[in-house]
Design an enzyme around this catalytic site. Structure first.
Site, PDB file in Angstrom:
ATOM      1  CE  LYS A  32      37.178  39.545  35.722  1.00  0.00           C
ATOM      2  NZ  LYS A  32      37.611  38.807  34.552  1.00  0.00           N
ATOM      3  CG  HIS A  61      31.794  38.555  34.187  1.00  0.00           C
ATOM      4  ND1 HIS A  61      32.620  37.482  33.955  1.00  0.00           N
ATOM      5  CD2 HIS A  61      32.525  39.665  33.897  1.00  0.00           C
ATOM      6  CE1 HIS A  61      33.798  37.929  33.557  1.00  0.00           C
ATOM      7  NE2 HIS A  61      33.767  39.240  33.506  1.00  0.00           N
ATOM      8  CD  GLU A 100      33.645  41.685  30.074  1.00  0.00           C
ATOM      9  OE1 GLU A 100      34.385  42.562  30.491  1.00  0.00           O
ATOM     10  OE2 GLU A 100      33.421  40.636  30.699  1.00  0.00           O
ATOM     11  CB  SER A 125      43.025  41.891  27.308  1.00  0.00           C
ATOM     12  OG  SER A 125      43.030  40.556  27.792  1.00  0.00           O
TER      13      SER A 125
HETATM   14  O1  G3H Z   1      34.861  42.080  33.692  1.00  0.00           O
HETATM   15  C1  G3H Z   1      35.966  42.232  33.160  1.00  0.00           C
HETATM   16  C2  G3H Z   1      36.419  41.306  32.157  1.00  0.00           C
HETATM   17  O2  G3H Z   1      36.205  39.994  32.512  1.00  0.00           O
HETATM   18  C3  G3H Z   1      37.750  41.621  31.554  1.00  0.00           C
HETATM   19  O3  G3H Z   1      38.798  41.168  32.357  1.00  0.00           O
HETATM   20  P1  G3H Z   1      40.303  41.557  31.913  1.00  0.00           P
HETATM   21  O4  G3H Z   1      40.310  43.044  31.748  1.00  0.00           O
HETATM   22  O5  G3H Z   1      41.160  41.086  33.035  1.00  0.00           O
HETATM   23  O6  G3H Z   1      40.550  40.859  30.622  1.00  0.00           O
END
Ligand code: G3H
Length: 250
Positions: free
Chosen positions: A11, A94, A166, A212
């Site tokens: 991100k 996403h 997701e 998560s």
């Molecule tokens: O792209 C990844 C997802 O948005 C999951 O994020 P996370 O592992 O921080 O929950």
């Protein structure tokens, strides 16, 4: 047999210096035979990262791409540009881009087509909100998003797509879907891909779970026969944690 794929989605985190230091730390460790390991980083990091992973099995991905090759699109980056610097993968659709940057299913589809045009492999994100889940719409949402994203692909292209299931309520919240629950949705997505293309294509598409995922739960997800890996946000940022995730996918 599908090769498991762990993709870290950083991100909007890490400077170039931090990104290169991360690769130095994980080299040789987040490289496990039989597991594909991909780091999806901010655009500014990508040239340095594609250079840093030379001679390793680590792959680099972007987190977005514009669907045109060039033009008056201030602030955007094209597939042509990503390919030039050695990027292999690109995350498309996403939920954060759908929610904060108004990406529709139609835009996602154009981006998937653009990725293939330039030899980039898309990681297509699909998944339901909490409200949609509670309304019993999980499978419908995933079906509509997946079908739209893969529209117009050849069978050979579709077979190379990575889908990331997701559930939005599980992203960054510490709440995870159970492996059983995620596996059921993923199995359904695979069935729909078989209906859209054929069972050979569906059998080749890799479908990750995301939301998560941590070193302490990765093995549980990977044990489900329908789950081919994970798209990981927070837990992909620290080298030790990322290494554990890749090891957990073995
Ligand atoms: O792209 C990844 C997802 O948005 C999951 O994020 P996370 O592992 O921080 O929950």
């Amino acid at each position: 047999m599908r090769t498991p794929i762990i993709a870290g989605n950083w991100k909007m985190f890490k400077t170039v210096k931090e990104a290169v230091a991360f690769i130095e730390d994980v080299k040789g460790k987040a490289e496990v035979a039989g597991v594909e390991s991909v780091i999806c980083a901010p655009y500014t990091n990508l040239p340095a990262l594609t250079e840093a992973v030379q001679g390793t099995s680590l792959k680099i991905g972007a987190q977005n791409v514009h669907f045109e090759d060039s033009g008056a699109f201030t602030g955007e980056i094209s597939g042509l540009m990503l390919k030039e610097i050695g990027v292999d993968y690109v995350i498309i659709g996403h939920s954060e881009r759908r929610a904060y940057f108004a990406e529709t299913d139609e835009i996602v589809n154009k981006k998937v087509l653009a990725a293939f045009k330039h030899g980039l492999l898309p990681i297509v994100c699909v998944g339901e909100s909490l409200e949609e889940r509670e309304a019993g719409k999980t499978k419908d949402v995933c079906r509509v998003q997946t079908e739209a994203a893969l529209q117009g692909l050849t069978e050979a292209q579709a077979a190379q797509v990575v889908v990331a299931y997701e559930p939005i309520w599980a992203i960054g919240t510490g709440k995870t879907s159970t492996a059983e629950d995620a596996g059921e949705v993923i199995g359904y997505i695979r069935e729909r891909i078989a209906a859209q293309f054929n069972s050979d294509v569906a059998g080749k598409v890799r479908i990750q779970y995301g939301g998560s995922v941590k070193p302490n739960n990765i093995r549980e997800f990977m044990q489900h026969p329908d789950i081919d890996g994970a798209l990981v946000g927070g837990a992909s940022l620290e080298p030790a944690s990322y290494i554990s995730l890749v090891e957990g996918a073995r």
